[in-house]
Design an enzyme around this catalytic site. Structure first.
Site, PDB file in Angstrom:
ATOM      1  N   ASP B  17      -5.340  -1.824  -4.879  1.00  0.00           N
ATOM      2  CA  ASP B  17      -5.624  -0.423  -4.586  1.00  0.00           C
ATOM      3  C   ASP B  17      -4.358   0.229  -4.037  1.00  0.00           C
ATOM      4  O   ASP B  17      -3.294  -0.399  -4.029  1.00  0.00           O
ATOM      5  CB  ASP B  17      -6.811  -0.296  -3.612  1.00  0.00           C
ATOM      6  CG  ASP B  17      -6.498  -0.871  -2.233  1.00  0.00           C
ATOM      7  OD1 ASP B  17      -5.310  -0.989  -1.854  1.00  0.00           O
ATOM      8  OD2 ASP B  17      -7.451  -1.187  -1.513  1.00  0.00           O
ATOM      9  N   GLN B  18      -4.464   1.467  -3.594  1.00  0.00           N
ATOM     10  CA  GLN B  18      -3.235   2.173  -3.219  1.00  0.00           C
ATOM     11  C   GLN B  18      -2.639   1.713  -1.891  1.00  0.00           C
ATOM     12  O   GLN B  18      -1.578   2.190  -1.506  1.00  0.00           O
ATOM     13  CB  GLN B  18      -3.443   3.687  -3.241  1.00  0.00           C
ATOM     14  CG  GLN B  18      -4.335   4.235  -2.161  1.00  0.00           C
ATOM     15  CD  GLN B  18      -4.401   5.764  -2.247  1.00  0.00           C
ATOM     16  OE1 GLN B  18      -4.257   6.337  -3.317  1.00  0.00           O
ATOM     17  NE2 GLN B  18      -4.640   6.426  -1.125  1.00  0.00           N
TER      18      GLN B  18
END
Lengths: 134, 134, 134, 134
Positions: B17-18
């Site tokens: 994910d980020q």
């Protein structure tokens, strides 16, 4: 004890598995949606907390008990509240119910550590504490 | 207490994910892979258990504690064992470690109820019990 | 035309949907695994390309034709090759087949633009070009 | 040519990857949401079409061109229309835009074959054809 913030979603086809129910890991994604909307309701955009203040809510623990399977296309309400918070950590609690018949689908909690951009534990800045009930 | 069965996977880009770490719900998918491979090592193909015997391992509860983030492309070992089993339910325990440096990534458990094709609780047929240590 | 690099995976339960087949978006994740393993076979670790050289293969287009559904727990071979590459872009082609009976599951392509860390188009550094057949 | 039906969603954290943008396969899930909402707007609940009429829209082909990355927490509008339909197949077209600044994120199409419960090609029953513009 804080009150629940409710958020509604609809089950996606991609979330089902070959048992014809929602695959169990998706409830953790729903919990994430629940706490983001909880924060928004309290005046905090989690995106800004991360991008501007550099504060990440790193997940330390999750627990989920499954009561009744969620089905494709049904509307689900994610109920989220904070049950414990300090400048170092926060614990959210969730109830996930079917909208149509109010049956309990699942319940659980997630525990998070406030971290900086390097993912090291840090203290939540003062200005954000009220929103978390600290 | 049963011994661990190990299974290796490599972190997919889609699983990050980020925060540039593996999104936390993916560990539940890895646990699923771990128990399927545990069953295979004990002589049971979960696919056949479901398709032929009509026995489903419906997830009743999951718990996961996150120690250190898994990173893109790293090799991960999923260690799985059964810690409790009756003809009605089974509880798996997992340790998830990095292969490169053996650091603990996560640990947890899942609890399952044996169900029939209608997802109603049932008893595990005799012939499958030894594999689950019952 | 470059030759195919093959990589084997096994279908995860999480990848199925209530049609009891693999949900179609998962094939794009398999294509990603295919091209990462293609690069590895050619001597490039995509993780390092991104982390060290700061080169991202941003996806510009994907296409997938589905021939036969992939089923839970079956072994699948992802066959990947490069069909076009310049210092600015690369196009991968994929064939995805069942290992057990060699039936075609899907085929498709992905087109990528080489970008820098700010996701702006850039040229692939000279040292990496041979691996991409440029 | 049919007019677009719009549906709004918000980007989930789980949908991002370590490039800090939405991972590209999620757009296919958004397209699925788009066509389900298209059907609902035309009076057909896809869930019922599948459960009651036994008609499945099996995906035969997908194509997606990515223009600008979708970012975490942004609101996205999925615009869906039918561009071709016969009793045997239907082709949907999509435009996916950011709500905040109307920039194009992606566009694409999906082609589906009407199948029965055994996933064999079949004809869409008469009563559903008008909704698909046949």
């Amino acid at each position: 004890m804080h009150t629940f913030i409710d958020h509604h979603i609809r089950v996606r086809y991609a979330e089902t598995d070959q048992m014809a129910i929602v695959y169990h890991s998706n409830y953790l994604i729903w919990m994430e949606i629940g706490r983001v909307e909880y924060c928004r309701a309290k005046g905090i955009t989690y995106r800004d907390l991360e991008a501007q203040a550099g504060i990440l809510l790193v997940v330390a623990e999750v627990n989920c008990r499954y009561s009744s399977p969620a089905l494709y296309d049904e509307e689900v309400v994610i109920r989220t509240r904070i049950v414990d918070a300090t400048p170092r950590m926060v614990r959210f609690e969730y109830e996930i119910n079917s909208c149509a018949d109010s049956r309990r689908l699942a319940s659980g909690f997630t525990k998070h550590v406030f971290c900086n951009r390097e993912r090291k534990p840090t203290k939540l800045p003062e200005k954000y504490r009220a929103a978390f009930g600290i």
